[in-house]
Design an enzyme around this catalytic site. Structure first.
Site, PDB file in Angstrom:
ATOM      1  N   ASP A 134     -22.889  43.197 -45.250  1.00 53.93           N
ATOM      2  CA  ASP A 134     -23.725  43.218 -44.049  1.00 53.93           C
ATOM      3  C   ASP A 134     -22.807  43.120 -42.827  1.00 53.93           C
ATOM      4  OD1 ASP A 134     -25.981  43.148 -42.453  1.00 53.93           O
ATOM      5  OD2 ASP A 134     -26.220  40.979 -42.640  1.00 53.93           O
TER       6      ASP A 134
ATOM      7  N   GLU B 264     -20.702  47.021 -39.226  1.00 51.68           N
ATOM      8  CA  GLU B 264     -20.565  48.145 -38.274  1.00 51.68           C
ATOM      9  C   GLU B 264     -19.194  48.140 -37.612  1.00 51.68           C
ATOM     10  OE1 GLU B 264     -23.160  45.961 -38.389  1.00 51.68           O
ATOM     11  OE2 GLU B 264     -24.408  47.334 -39.528  1.00 51.68           O
TER      12      GLU B 264
ATOM     13  N   ASP C  33     -32.566  45.783 -40.210  1.00 48.64           N
ATOM     14  CA  ASP C  33     -33.570  44.814 -39.757  1.00 48.64           C
ATOM     15  C   ASP C  33     -34.839  45.469 -39.218  1.00 48.64           C
ATOM     16  OD1 ASP C  33     -31.740  43.003 -40.574  1.00 48.64           O
ATOM     17  OD2 ASP C  33     -31.051  42.454 -38.555  1.00 48.64           O
TER      18      ASP C  33
HETATM   19  C1  GLC Z   1     -28.545  40.628 -40.621  1.00 50.40           C
HETATM   20  C2  GLC Z   1     -29.014  41.436 -41.824  1.00 50.40           C
HETATM   21  C3  GLC Z   1     -30.103  40.684 -42.545  1.00 50.40           C
HETATM   22  C4  GLC Z   1     -29.589  39.314 -42.953  1.00 50.40           C
HETATM   23  C5  GLC Z   1     -29.097  38.554 -41.726  1.00 50.40           C
HETATM   24  C6  GLC Z   1     -28.460  37.234 -42.082  1.00 50.40           C
HETATM   25  O1  GLC Z   1     -29.549  40.540 -39.688  1.00 50.40           O
HETATM   26  O2  GLC Z   1     -29.429  42.710 -41.448  1.00 50.40           O
HETATM   27  O3  GLC Z   1     -30.533  41.406 -43.674  1.00 50.40           O
HETATM   28  O4  GLC Z   1     -30.598  38.608 -43.589  1.00 50.40           O
HETATM   29  O5  GLC Z   1     -28.154  39.339 -41.039  1.00 50.40           O
HETATM   30  O6  GLC Z   1     -27.390  37.395 -42.921  1.00 50.40           O
END
Ligand code: GLC
Length: 809
Positions: free
Chosen positions: A410, A413, A487
């Protein structure tokens, strides 16, 4: 929040188009080459190279004269063996043009302005790059002509409809927590491939530039515009003529997904965050008690100690190894989140080692780039360096030694909580000795992280297949990771939008994708969860995930009615697992998506050009989810041919819209006449499923929907579901083909490949919708026919390698 002030008269600027005024000018000569030609021009040169037959690369060199010095290296998006044997081709010249021709396409470069036309051999114009311009910063604009009939697809992960006509998008991997609305131009993934389609013709245009680029199908009335801000203007024309050929050609260039472990195709449950070992175990037990199938539980950032990667919080998760072992006994795997940001902390082992070895990205002055993310001030590994990628990959031993086989990448980017929301664009990446700025390769960062992770897990899993889920990516990401769409929110609109988003990802090579089921942010309702789970159960990637502050949305959170619906549809996914797995295998071989927009299968039907509230799983199962509240009817478009209602067996003529009745417990589903749908009993996990199938009691059913005419075929795939043995031939591929004529149906079961143990147990074949009452089944003594349902049932003791049955009236 923006107010009307945003559009006050003094703020509205002229939408001036600045394409730049420099061009190649006229051609001055030609150099031939073993893969094509280089057109020399007044202000640079244009390399035209054949990658394979039908795929032509065109690269602009500003101010460079051509010859040996031209840099024709590619980014990591292009697979090494993309360029196969050189197809036979000829280069010719007349007074006004240079022509490169194969037996499929003709590429014509005009001498007067170096514009390029791509035509098929009948001379039909397929694509037309009518201008290449650049400004003083060498930002390049490509102007492409297109007919008024054209529809645009692909472009990776974008909001909006399936057809991208009239839209403009930016390719710049971005962490967007703000609601994903149609006008958002950039999200987490950047896959710069445009798929253009009009009646009878299709092609793809892939701009291999991982810096900031733009695709504008809005500003010019007679075509589209592709722009790059930095780096080279290096594009690939991928000839159809069918849409499927474009996807196949594009994935031959950028690669295809490897077959995921079967458990990754099961149902996944996530939450930001399951806070403790006890909570995770309790969650797993609840799934099992409630008989809701589940294969994976995710650990979001709270499992770590102070959000430091490669740690477990000792209080919340005192014995992760024991937890993982206990879950595995229940058939559930753990996938932990792993973000790229490493806490700047002199007591952190990962930081210390990375800093000592110079593994983190640095600014021009040599100091590491530091930015805040979850752990506070953090540094970021430079994945462009092979040694760093290998180090990072090997750090995953921390997880594999505990029995973990997957990772969730995650914030890659990379997301940074600063003004630009990402790494400074003047950060320098080492790139194995050829330094580049972050601005030039921003969109590659996530892909390189997932590549390092996938390869690292692969090294440490001793022959088991790794699973990586990623938020960010670039062209080619399908080789390393599944993609979830970030998200989203618990909005009905976001449920609807997930369809075109995932369908276009599929047309952009990313077959293994899906949204957070139920929505990540905002608050889900029971009705929304029921409907979204119905749809999500047939998506390639199937995970329910929600945010810290939102109300709970596990399948049982909204009472018994919604729970029963979730159980039923998650169960349907497991019942259809033999089909889903076979479709995944097809996808890993052909590059075609797992779920498909109807236009891919029915490209000549004008009704489906922008149809994106229904989709096909493979080519023969059509789902038409309900995606509005309080709705229990919807219009469904059935393309040409005969269809059957999956639930009732009702026969429906296609080529028209039908009104489907769908109370909350039902998602409309249809099967195409001629389909072969393998299915099995519901299991609580894929592990349980494959263990059961391997016993004498294991049953596999094949519903064969007679077509009343057309010959059809289906390839059924089996392997151990877990290891990479299939790459060495440890799999079975069985072809079912059915042909029909008046009073006779012929069913052929052929073993195309036998490399995996063929288990004992039963195969139940149901020939549905027979157009006659059978008197004899040649080759078989026992069979049953049900007059009322017109169904012929045959039970076969396995193992079956091949057989032929002729059913006669
Ligand atoms: C980001 C991710 C989400 C995750 C959060 C905390 O917002 O897109 O899926 O739960 O981070 O790690």
């Amino acid at each position: 929040m923006l107010t009307s002030e945003a559009i006050s008269p003094d703020k509205v600027q002229e939408n001036a188009r600045s394409y730049g005024s420099h061009t190649l000018g006229g051609a001055t000569g030609l150099l031939k080459d073993e893969r094509g030609m280089t057109v020399l021009a007044e202000n640079g040169s244009l390399a035209v190279r054949l990658v394979r037959n039908g795929t032509v690369r065109v690269k602009l060199f500003i101010g460079e004269a051509g010859g040996e010095t031209l840099d024709l290296s590619s980014t990591v998006a292009v697979v090494e063996d993309a360029a196969g044997a050189v197809p036979s081709f000829a280069v010719s010249e007349d007074g006004t043009t240079y022509v490169l021709e194969t037996d499929l396409v003709r590429v014509v470069v005009e001498k007067k302005d170096c514009s390029v036309r791509f035509a098929d051999l009948s001379g039909g114009l397929v694509a037309h790059q009518r201008g290449l311009l650049w400004n003083e910063n060498k930002a390049v604009t490509g102007l492409f002509a297109a007919s008024s009939q054209v529809h645009y697809y692909g472009l990776g992960e974008k909001t909006g409809s399936l057809d991208k006509r009239g839209e403009r998008y930016e390719m710049w991997n971005s962490d967007v927590y703000a609601p994903h609305v149609p006008e958002i131009e950039a999200l987490y993934q950047s896959i710069p491939v445009l798929v253009a389609h009009e009646p009878g013709a299709a092609y793809g245009l892939f701009l291999d530039n991982p810096g900031r680029t733009f695709f504008d199908m809005r500003s010019e009335s007679d075509g589209y515009v592709i722009q790059s801000e930095t780096g080279s203007f290096d594009y690939y024309f991928i000839y159809g003529p069918r849409l499927k050929d474009v996807v196949t050609g594009y994935t031959a260039l950028t690669g295809r997904m490897e077959l995921p472990p079967q458990w990754a195709l099961g149902y996944h449950q996530s939450r930001y965050s399951y806070m403790s070992q006890d909570e995770v175990l309790e969650l797993a037990r609840t799934f099992r008690e409630k008989r809701i199938p589940c294969d994976v539980i995710y650990l979001d950032i709270h499992y770590m100690e102070g959000y430091r990667v490669f740690t477990f919080d000792p209080e919340r998760f005192p014995d992760p190894k024991a937890m993982i072992a206990e879950l595995k006994r229940m058939g559930i795997r753990i996938v932990p989140i792993v973000d790229p940001g490493v806490k700047l902390d002199l007591n952190d082992e990962v930081f210390k080692e990375g800093a000592a070895k110079g593994y983190f990205c640095r600014k021009q002055d040599g100091e590491p780039f530091v930015g805040p993310v979850w752990p506070g001030q953090s540094v970021f590994p430079d994945f462009t360096e092979d040694r760093v990628a290998e180090w990072w990959g090997d750090l995953h031993r921390f997880y594999t030694e505990m029995g973990i086989e997957g990772a969730w990448n995650d914030m890659n980017e990379p997301a940074v909580f600063n003004e630009t929301k990402t790494m400074d664009t003047d950060t320098v990446h080492g790139n194995n000795g050829s330094p580049v700025t972050h601005g030039e390769i921003h969109n590659l960062y996530g892909l390189l992280m997932s590549k390092a992770t996938y390869e690292g897990l692969g090294r440490h899993l001793e022959g088991n297949r790794p699973f990586v889920l990623t938020r960010a990516g670039y062209a080619g990401i399908q080789r390393y990771a599944a993609v979830w769409t970030g998200d989203n929110r618990s909005f009905w609109e976001h449920m609807a939008m997930a369809m075109p988003m995932v369908l276009n990802l599929g047309l952009s090579g990313v077959a293994f994708a899906g949204p957070d089921i139920g929505g990540f942010a905002h608050h889900c309702s029971g009705e929304l969860l029921a409907r979204w789970t119905q749809m999500g159960a047939l998506f390639p990637y199937c995970r329910n995930h929600s945010e810290l502050r939102s109300i709970r949305q596990e399948p049982w959170s909204f009472g018994p009615e919604v729970e029963a619906i979730c159980r039923e549809y998650i169960g349907l996914r497991y019942r259809l697992m033999p089909l889903i797995y076979s479709v995944f295998r097809e996808s890993s071989v052909s590059g075609l998506p797992v779920i498909r927009p109807l236009v891919l299968e029915y490209p000549d039907d004008p009704n489906v050009a922008n149809l994106c509230d229904q989709f096909l799983l493979g080519s023969q199962l059509l789902a038409a989810p309900i995606y509005r509240p309080g709705t229990d009817h919807r219009s469904v478009y059935l393309p040409e041919g005969v269809w059957y209602d999956y639930w009732t067996g009702e026969k429906l003529e296609g080529g028209r819209h039908v009104l489907a009745h769908a109370p909350l417990e039902k998602m409309p589903l249809y099967v195409k006449a001629g389909a072969v749908i393998p299915h099995t009993a519901v299991a609580q996990s894929t592990a349980e499923w494959s263990a059961e199938l391997a016993t004498d009691a294991g049953e596999l059913s094949f519903d064969i929907y007679c077509s009343g005419g057309a010959a059809t075929a289906f390839e059924f795939y089996e392997d151990d579901g877990l290891t990479t043995g299939y790459k060495k031939g440890a799999y079975n591929l069985t072809r079912f083909s059915v042909s029909e004529e008046a009073g006779k149906v012929e069913l052929n079961v052929e073993a195309l490949h036998s490399g995996h143990e063929r288990y004992a147990g039963t195969w139940r074949l149901a020939l549905k919708q027979l157009s006659f009452a059978p008197r004899a089944v040649e080759g078989l003594a026992e069979w049953r026919y049900d007059e009322q349902s017109k169904e012929l049932t045959i039970e076969l003791a396995r193992p079956i390698a091949g057989m032929k049955l002729v059913i006669r009236s």
